[in-house]
Scaffold this motif. Structure first.
Motif, short mmCIF file in Angstrom:
data_model
loop_
_atom_site.label_atom_id
_atom_site.label_comp_id
_atom_site.label_asym_id
_atom_site.label_seq_id
_atom_site.Cartn_x
_atom_site.Cartn_y
_atom_site.Cartn_z
N SER A 164 -0.89 13.62 -7.30
CA SER A 164 0.34 13.27 -6.60
C SER A 164 0.01 12.58 -5.27
O SER A 164 0.74 11.68 -4.82
N LYS A 165 -1.11 12.97 -4.64
CA LYS A 165 -1.51 12.33 -3.37
C LYS A 165 -2.04 10.91 -3.60
O LYS A 165 -1.72 10.00 -2.83
N VAL A 166 -2.84 10.70 -4.65
CA VAL A 166 -3.34 9.33 -4.86
C VAL A 166 -2.22 8.41 -5.34
O VAL A 166 -2.26 7.20 -5.11
N ALA A 167 -1.20 9.03 -6.00
CA ALA A 167 -0.12 8.24 -6.60
C ALA A 167 0.85 7.65 -5.57
O ALA A 167 1.68 6.82 -5.91
N VAL A 168 0.73 8.06 -4.29
CA VAL A 168 1.64 7.48 -3.28
C VAL A 168 1.20 6.06 -2.90
O VAL A 168 1.99 5.29 -2.36
N TRP A 169 -0.07 5.71 -3.19
CA TRP A 169 -0.58 4.42 -2.71
C TRP A 169 -0.18 3.28 -3.63
O TRP A 169 -0.54 3.27 -4.81
N PRO A 170 0.56 2.29 -3.09
CA PRO A 170 1.03 1.18 -3.92
C PRO A 170 -0.11 0.47 -4.65
O PRO A 170 0.03 0.11 -5.83
N GLY A 171 -1.26 0.30 -3.98
CA GLY A 171 -2.39 -0.41 -4.60
C GLY A 171 -2.93 0.34 -5.81
O GLY A 171 -3.33 -0.27 -6.81
N VAL A 172 -2.94 1.66 -5.72
CA VAL A 172 -3.41 2.48 -6.84
C VAL A 172 -2.45 2.30 -8.03
O VAL A 172 -2.86 2.10 -9.17
N ARG A 173 -1.15 2.34 -7.75
CA ARG A 173 -0.16 2.20 -8.82
C ARG A 173 -0.29 0.83 -9.47
O ARG A 173 -0.24 0.71 -10.70
#
Ligand code: DC
Length: 226
Positions: free
Chosen positions: A101-110
């Motif tokens: 859930s923490k990594v999923a906040v980053w637009p670049g990761v998505r």
């Protein structure tokens, strides 16, 4: 080129998305995308590569080079292999979900995971489960279902699942974790957890798994999907 049909199953954790998705994939003989497992795999890979969960650029590199294999080795039993190492159990742990859930906040990761998710759309069809399947990844899905349930009911279910695995958790702690993760998923700037405008919402708080499937079957029939 006509695209394979998609059924999007979105909602927070512990509402029964995985159960519905697996049952539908089996019944229809369609492919399955567990998008949460991709975010979980990014989180695990980040930890093993010593990447901080708030270092967006490094996380984007992790997501872009993610070597994860979903391997259906016997009916319904999936093995997940990350960078050559089996992570089937570890990927389901609470702390992995929280890190995901923490990594999923980053637009670049998505963004780095979009194409990988689109690749799952193959004939005869795809059942995709996650948070943004109907809103962002497959906005043209043939059917969008949004599952909800009270945080209490979801914590109870999770508690039961853990007990089955011989693990004990404190119900109140699970409830707090669920609420914390919901808040993060619902309030992030990109692809927050919200139902698509054209999604059908099913509240599973008071429903047995069979009753949920009965509702889902009714929706499939109405859309001519079976
Ligand atoms: O469904 P899950 O519990 O495996 O998902 C873990 C986390 O991954 C979830 O808290 C938020 C993130 N996620 C997401 O942001 N978008 C998705 N489509 C699926 C999961």
């Amino acid at each position: 080129m006509s695209m394979a049909p998609v059924i999007a199953i979105d909602g927070p954790s512990g509402v029964g998305k995985g159960t519905v998705t697996q049952a539908l994939a089996r019944e229809l003989g369609w492919h399955r995308l567990d998008s949460g497992a991709l975010y979980r795999a990014v989180a695990l890979a980040a930890v093993s590569r010593n990447v901080a969960l708030d270092d967006e650029q490094a996380l984007v590199d992790v997501a872009a080079t993610l070597d994860v294999v979903f391997d259906e080795h016997e009916a319904g039993r999936e093995r997940i292999v990350l960078d050559g190492e089996e992570v089937t159990t570890r990927i389901r742990q609470e702390r992995t979900g929280d890190a995901a859930s923490k990594v999923a906040v980053w637009p670049g990761v998505r963004r780095a995971l979009v194409e990988r998710q689109h690749e799952f759309r193959q004939p005869p069809g795809l059942i995709a489960d996650g948070r943004d399947m109907g809103t962002v990844i497959f906005p043209d899905a043939n059917l969008k279902i949004f599952l909800t349930a009270s945080p209490d009911a979801r914590a109870q279910r999770r508690h039961g699942q853990l007990a089955e695995q011989g693990r004990h958790a404190i119900l109140a702690d699970l409830c707090l974790e669920i609420e914390g993760r919901d808040r993060r998923d619902q309030t992030r700037a990109v692809a927050p957890l919200v139902p698509a405008e054209d999604a059908v919402t099913i509240d599973t708080t008071q429903l047995s798994p069979d009753a949920v499937m009965a509702e889902v079957h009714g929706l499939l029939k109405a859309r001519g999907l079976r």
